[in-house]
Motif scaffolding. Structure first.
Motif, PDB file in Angstrom:
ATOM      1  N   ILE A 148       0.839  -1.194   0.000  1.00  0.00           N
ATOM      2  CA  ILE A 148       0.000   0.000   0.000  1.00  0.00           C
ATOM      3  C   ILE A 148       0.876   1.246   0.000  1.00  0.00           C
ATOM      4  O   ILE A 148       1.847   1.344   0.762  1.00  0.00           O
ATOM      5  CB  ILE A 148      -0.923   0.028   1.239  1.00  0.00           C
ATOM      6  CG1 ILE A 148      -1.901  -1.142   1.207  1.00  0.00           C
ATOM      7  CG2 ILE A 148      -1.689   1.347   1.314  1.00  0.00           C
ATOM      8  CD1 ILE A 148      -2.744  -1.263   2.457  1.00  0.00           C
ATOM      9  N   GLU A 149       0.538   2.208  -0.838  1.00  0.00           N
ATOM     10  CA  GLU A 149       1.234   3.497  -0.826  1.00  0.00           C
ATOM     11  C   GLU A 149       0.249   4.602  -1.180  1.00  0.00           C
ATOM     12  O   GLU A 149      -0.866   4.352  -1.617  1.00  0.00           O
ATOM     13  CB  GLU A 149       2.417   3.489  -1.803  1.00  0.00           C
ATOM     14  CG  GLU A 149       2.034   3.218  -3.241  1.00  0.00           C
ATOM     15  CD  GLU A 149       3.226   3.258  -4.178  1.00  0.00           C
ATOM     16  OE1 GLU A 149       4.210   3.965  -3.863  1.00  0.00           O
ATOM     17  OE2 GLU A 149       3.179   2.603  -5.234  1.00  0.00           O
ATOM     18  N   LYS A 150       0.672   5.834  -0.965  1.00  0.00           N
ATOM     19  CA  LYS A 150      -0.142   7.011  -1.305  1.00  0.00           C
ATOM     20  C   LYS A 150      -1.540   6.915  -0.713  1.00  0.00           C
ATOM     21  O   LYS A 150      -2.537   6.846  -1.438  1.00  0.00           O
ATOM     22  CB  LYS A 150      -0.206   7.188  -2.825  1.00  0.00           C
ATOM     23  CG  LYS A 150       1.143   7.441  -3.481  1.00  0.00           C
ATOM     24  CD  LYS A 150       1.019   7.584  -4.973  1.00  0.00           C
ATOM     25  CE  LYS A 150       2.381   7.790  -5.624  1.00  0.00           C
ATOM     26  NZ  LYS A 150       2.288   7.874  -7.113  1.00  0.00           N
ATOM     27  N   VAL A 151      -1.605   6.925   0.597  1.00  0.00           N
ATOM     28  CA  VAL A 151      -2.887   6.832   1.290  1.00  0.00           C
ATOM     29  C   VAL A 151      -3.490   8.231   1.425  1.00  0.00           C
ATOM     30  O   VAL A 151      -2.874   9.121   2.015  1.00  0.00           O
ATOM     31  CB  VAL A 151      -2.711   6.203   2.686  1.00  0.00           C
ATOM     32  CG1 VAL A 151      -4.059   6.106   3.398  1.00  0.00           C
ATOM     33  CG2 VAL A 151      -2.074   4.832   2.571  1.00  0.00           C
ATOM     34  N   ASN A 152      -4.694   8.400   0.898  1.00  0.00           N
ATOM     35  CA  ASN A 152      -5.407   9.660   1.038  1.00  0.00           C
ATOM     36  C   ASN A 152      -6.774   9.406   1.661  1.00  0.00           C
ATOM     37  O   ASN A 152      -7.499   8.503   1.222  1.00  0.00           O
ATOM     38  CB  ASN A 152      -5.608  10.333  -0.329  1.00  0.00           C
ATOM     39  CG  ASN A 152      -4.296  10.761  -0.956  1.00  0.00           C
ATOM     40  OD1 ASN A 152      -3.474  11.397  -0.300  1.00  0.00           O
ATOM     41  ND2 ASN A 152      -4.098  10.408  -2.208  1.00  0.00           N
ATOM     42  N   ILE A 153      -7.099  10.174   2.683  1.00  0.00           N
ATOM     43  CA  ILE A 153      -8.422  10.060   3.297  1.00  0.00           C
ATOM     44  C   ILE A 153      -9.422  10.800   2.417  1.00  0.00           C
ATOM     45  O   ILE A 153      -9.184  11.942   2.017  1.00  0.00           O
ATOM     46  CB  ILE A 153      -8.401  10.618   4.728  1.00  0.00           C
ATOM     47  CG1 ILE A 153      -7.522   9.725   5.613  1.00  0.00           C
ATOM     48  CG2 ILE A 153      -9.812  10.711   5.297  1.00  0.00           C
ATOM     49  CD1 ILE A 153      -7.346  10.196   7.035  1.00  0.00           C
TER      50      ILE A 153
END
Length: 287
Positions: free
Chosen positions: A180-185
């Protein structure tokens, strides 16, 4: 400036840092209640933290709460592995970052270490019941963007994964943390996407483990290893986690204990309990 701060105050500063990183916010009373300090002492700690890392937090006057800023960078170095273990055991202090007591006990080394900032964003989303958009790399389809509603981070014995509702497949699935990468809420979770509707997570099943009837000569040794009573160890496990546990402990899941080899010391006596349970392709001998 940190070098001149007392150990006790470093603990409190590390706690502020930890809460901002993993919760995304902290109340002054969180610090006061956690360390049983007075209001003035708590205020001094927040003022010092702002001096040391002014870009890390902002105060919301209406909510009377400190929030993590977009420019946040941890004041302390939080070890990903130790932090994950502490989070799994509901320990939220951040003390590892300041060199707290290390006991002479070692755990097996892991070959994969999740990104701390990915973990932090996921924890924030779970605590605040938010949906996230992530870039995920799978073995079958490579890179893709997914919208997920996470509800748990799980150690399956070999690696950490995220349990989440996948909005594309409309199902609950497991996602490996290191992929998982680039986590945006990206907004709030819907009611039907919550953990209470993850039926395989909520369903508990009993696994009856016994010494392998063919591979073990002295069964009493295995009975002592696992604290068995009357030759049986009964483990209650989430249906979503059963396959991982059975693989981790090399439990022979064949109907007649057909697997041979010294690694198979346990046999699943009540194989029928696995009916309608997912993720069993990894369970030894099940299929």
């Amino acid at each position: 400036m940190l070098d001149s701060v007392s150990f006790a105050q470093k603990q409190r500063l590390a706690y502020i840092d930890f809460c901002l990183l993993f919760r995304g916010s902290i109340y002054r009373n969180d610090l006061i209640n956690r360390f049983e300090v007075g209001l003035s002492a708590g205020s001094r700690d927040f003022n010092l933290y702002k001096q040391l890392a002014p870009q890390n937090l902002r105060y919301d006057q209406q909510q009377k709460r400190y929030f993590q800023t977009d420019a946040f960078k941890p004041l302390f170095q939080h070890d990903p592995q130790r932090t994950l273990v502490k989070l799994a055991n509901d320990i939220s202090d951040g003390f590892d970052a300041i060199g707290d007591i290390h006991f002479p006990v070692e755990a097996p080394s892991r070959l994969n270490v999740p990104d701390l900032f990915v973990v932090a964003r996921l924890v924030q989303a779970i605590l605040n019941q938010k949906a996230i958009e992530v870039t995920y790399t799978s073995l079958s389809s490579g890179n893709s963007v997914k919208q997920l509603v996470p509800h748990a981070i799980v150690d399956n014995g070999l690696r950490w994964h995220l349990r989440a509702f996948d909005r594309v497949s409309q199902s609950y699935r497991d996602f490996v943390l290191t992929r998982i990468e680039k986590v945006n809420i990206c907004g709030s979770a819907e009611d039907f996407e919550g953990t209470e509707n993850d039926h395989e997570w909520q369903r508990m099943i009993p696994l009856q483990l016994v010494p392998h009837p063919h591979n073990i000569k002295h069964k009493s040794a295995i009975e002592r290893d696992y604290g068995m009573k009357n030759g049986v160890l009964t483990v209650e496990v989430r249906a979503a986690m059963a396959g991982y546990l059975l693989r981790r402990w090399n439990v022979d899941c064949t109907e007649d204990a057909d697997l041979r080899g010294p690694e198979y010391q346990l046999w699943l006596r009540n194989r029928v309990t696995l009916v309608d349970t997912p993720n069993l392709a990894i369970a030894p001998g099940y299929g």
